[in-house]
Design an enzyme around this catalytic site. Sequence first.
Site, PDB file in Angstrom:
ATOM      1  N   HIS A 128       0.870  -1.183   0.000  1.00 42.59           N
ATOM      2  CA  HIS A 128       0.000   0.000   0.000  1.00 42.59           C
ATOM      3  C   HIS A 128       0.910   1.238   0.000  1.00 42.59           C
ATOM      4  O   HIS A 128       2.011   1.182   0.553  1.00 42.59           O
ATOM      5  CB  HIS A 128      -0.846  -0.051   1.281  1.00 42.59           C
ATOM      6  N   ASP A 205       2.834  -4.688   8.298  1.00 42.53           N
ATOM      7  CA  ASP A 205       1.623  -3.881   8.143  1.00 42.53           C
ATOM      8  C   ASP A 205       0.434  -4.852   8.212  1.00 42.53           C
ATOM      9  O   ASP A 205       0.164  -5.601   7.271  1.00 42.53           O
ATOM     10  CB  ASP A 205       1.686  -3.162   6.781  1.00 42.53           C
ATOM     11  N   GLN A 208      -4.764  -5.409   6.804  1.00 43.04           N
ATOM     12  CA  GLN A 208      -5.775  -6.311   6.222  1.00 43.04           C
ATOM     13  C   GLN A 208      -5.820  -7.662   6.925  1.00 43.04           C
ATOM     14  O   GLN A 208      -6.638  -8.515   6.570  1.00 43.04           O
ATOM     15  CB  GLN A 208      -5.507  -6.512   4.728  1.00 43.04           C
ATOM     16  N   LYS A 231     -10.625  -0.674  10.455  1.00 37.97           N
ATOM     17  CA  LYS A 231     -10.789  -1.857   9.605  1.00 37.97           C
ATOM     18  C   LYS A 231     -11.209  -3.069  10.428  1.00 37.97           C
ATOM     19  O   LYS A 231     -11.263  -4.185   9.923  1.00 37.97           O
ATOM     20  CB  LYS A 231      -9.486  -2.150   8.860  1.00 37.97           C
ATOM     21  N   CYS A 369      -4.750   2.263  -3.807  1.00 36.39           N
ATOM     22  CA  CYS A 369      -3.564   2.874  -3.146  1.00 36.39           C
ATOM     23  C   CYS A 369      -2.359   1.957  -3.286  1.00 36.39           C
ATOM     24  O   CYS A 369      -1.564   1.795  -2.337  1.00 36.39           O
ATOM     25  CB  CYS A 369      -3.815   3.159  -1.671  1.00 36.39           C
TER      26      CYS A 369
HETATM   27  N1  PLP Z   1      -1.746  -0.670   4.562  1.00 35.20           N
HETATM   28  C1  PLP Z   1      -2.686  -1.449   4.025  1.00 35.20           C
HETATM   29  C2  PLP Z   1      -2.329  -2.830   3.586  1.00 35.20           C
HETATM   30  C3  PLP Z   1      -3.986  -0.967   3.875  1.00 35.20           C
HETATM   31  O1  PLP Z   1      -4.917  -1.745   3.320  1.00 35.20           O
HETATM   32  C4  PLP Z   1      -4.284   0.363   4.292  1.00 35.20           C
HETATM   33  C5  PLP Z   1      -5.630   0.920   4.088  1.00 35.20           C
HETATM   34  O2  PLP Z   1      -6.370   0.527   3.224  1.00 35.20           O
HETATM   35  C6  PLP Z   1      -3.269   1.121   4.873  1.00 35.20           C
HETATM   36  C7  PLP Z   1      -2.010   0.580   4.985  1.00 35.20           C
HETATM   37  C8  PLP Z   1      -3.518   2.514   5.354  1.00 35.20           C
HETATM   38  O3  PLP Z   1      -4.405   2.520   6.438  1.00 35.20           O
HETATM   39  P1  PLP Z   1      -4.946   3.869   7.077  1.00 35.20           P
HETATM   40  O4  PLP Z   1      -5.420   4.720   5.930  1.00 35.20           O
HETATM   41  O5  PLP Z   1      -6.042   3.433   7.989  1.00 35.20           O
HETATM   42  O6  PLP Z   1      -3.816   4.508   7.798  1.00 35.20           O
END
Ligand code: PLP
Length: 411
Positions: A128, A205, A208, A231, A369
């Site tokens: 992401h 991270d 998900q 999430k 993203c």
């Molecule tokens: N990393 C992953 C794999 C994600 O799916 C997301 C959000 O969709 C993020 C990071 C970023 O999360 P946030 O916008 O809640 O900080």
Amino acid sequence: MFSYEEIKQIRNQFPILNQFPILKKKENNSIYFDNAATTQKPVQVINAIKKYYCNFNSNVNRSFHVLDQFTNNYLELSRNNIKYFINAKSREEIIFTSGTTESINLIAFCISKVIKKSYDIIISHSEHHSNIIPWQVLSQNHNANLKVIPVNSEGELNIRVFNKLMTKKTKLISISHVTNTFGIINPIKKLIKTAHKYNSLVLIDGSQAISHLTIDVQNLDCDFYVFSIHKMYGPSGIGILYGKKKVLDKFTPYQCGGGMIEKVTLKKTIFSGLPFKLESGTPNIAGIIGTNKALNFIVNYSIIKIKNYETKLLKYALKILSNINGIKIYYKNSKLTKILSFNIENIHSFDLGKLLNNYGIAFRTGTHCAQPIMDYLKLNGTIRISFAIYNTIEEIDIFYKYLIKCLYYLR
Ligand code: PLP
């Protein structure tokens, strides 16, 4: 596995599922399949936040009155429950942030103090943007190298190349547990073990993974595990940074202000210990209170049962979608999660998304993203449906029915 009755009861706890006034346009559907972007919130979470503002509103850790003490106790209860949920060793290892993005940026800021010219940071091609850009900026500012683990045409990591990328110069690997594009579960335990042989830190991270897999940070042995509460049925604007105490102890504060000090004089400041030294300013108190209720919700239904149920939904969706002419489903050959990404030959994901939205069905289209992986696979986007505990087989049938209808118009 949940019974039909249980799912009905679960759905009743989500006020938005019974209304969806915006979604209900034509045909009276209101189906939410965009859970990888954010989940809906149960009434327990909503009420706890409302109750905090109506009955207990105060700052934390600032005063001796009963309201402050109540709020402070609640905040620490949430921290403890997060600790149990991911099996951290101590509550000092749990830092409240505003979300995954801030957690990663906080780590990048703190790590930047030790990153020197020609050191390596490793990410994967499939991250992401939140797990790419902070490392890109850090590498550029410090003349370090940002190395990338390649993926195959299915989006899976090339472990052979990863092993070759690792050297004594590697200082950090930052990788997603489950990819947000295709729902691939990365072999993080293997990566962590290899990375530690080279004394590299590992950041996972978990955005998900957190609402779908059982997370045991001690067993994984990762140095950091980060996620966003929105999430996992909780409020937005609140997230978690888990870090091993011995690593966080070495961090100097990322932001400075109230709530993170022992003593301030005009010449010098003595900072608090963990977790407070990394939590300056008034925290998102309502968010932290909502976090606790979201955790209770998940624990009450059991993360293993939730995972099995979501996998059942995914298997069913895979089965019926596979019948569609010209469909390309991404990454259907390995362990299933709750995310299903696909395209239909000669149809742009945006067109399909817009049309299906007219029938009251919400899901994500585009590059999620994650533009680098989309560019690499030469995709201008995908259609991504992602499930949560409140989704049903019947909803998948309705999705399929309207998808076929839309394809008729678009082809
Ligand atoms: N990393 C992953 C794999 C994600 O799916 C997301 C959000 O969709 C993020 C990071 C970023 O999360 P946030 O916008 O809640 O900080």
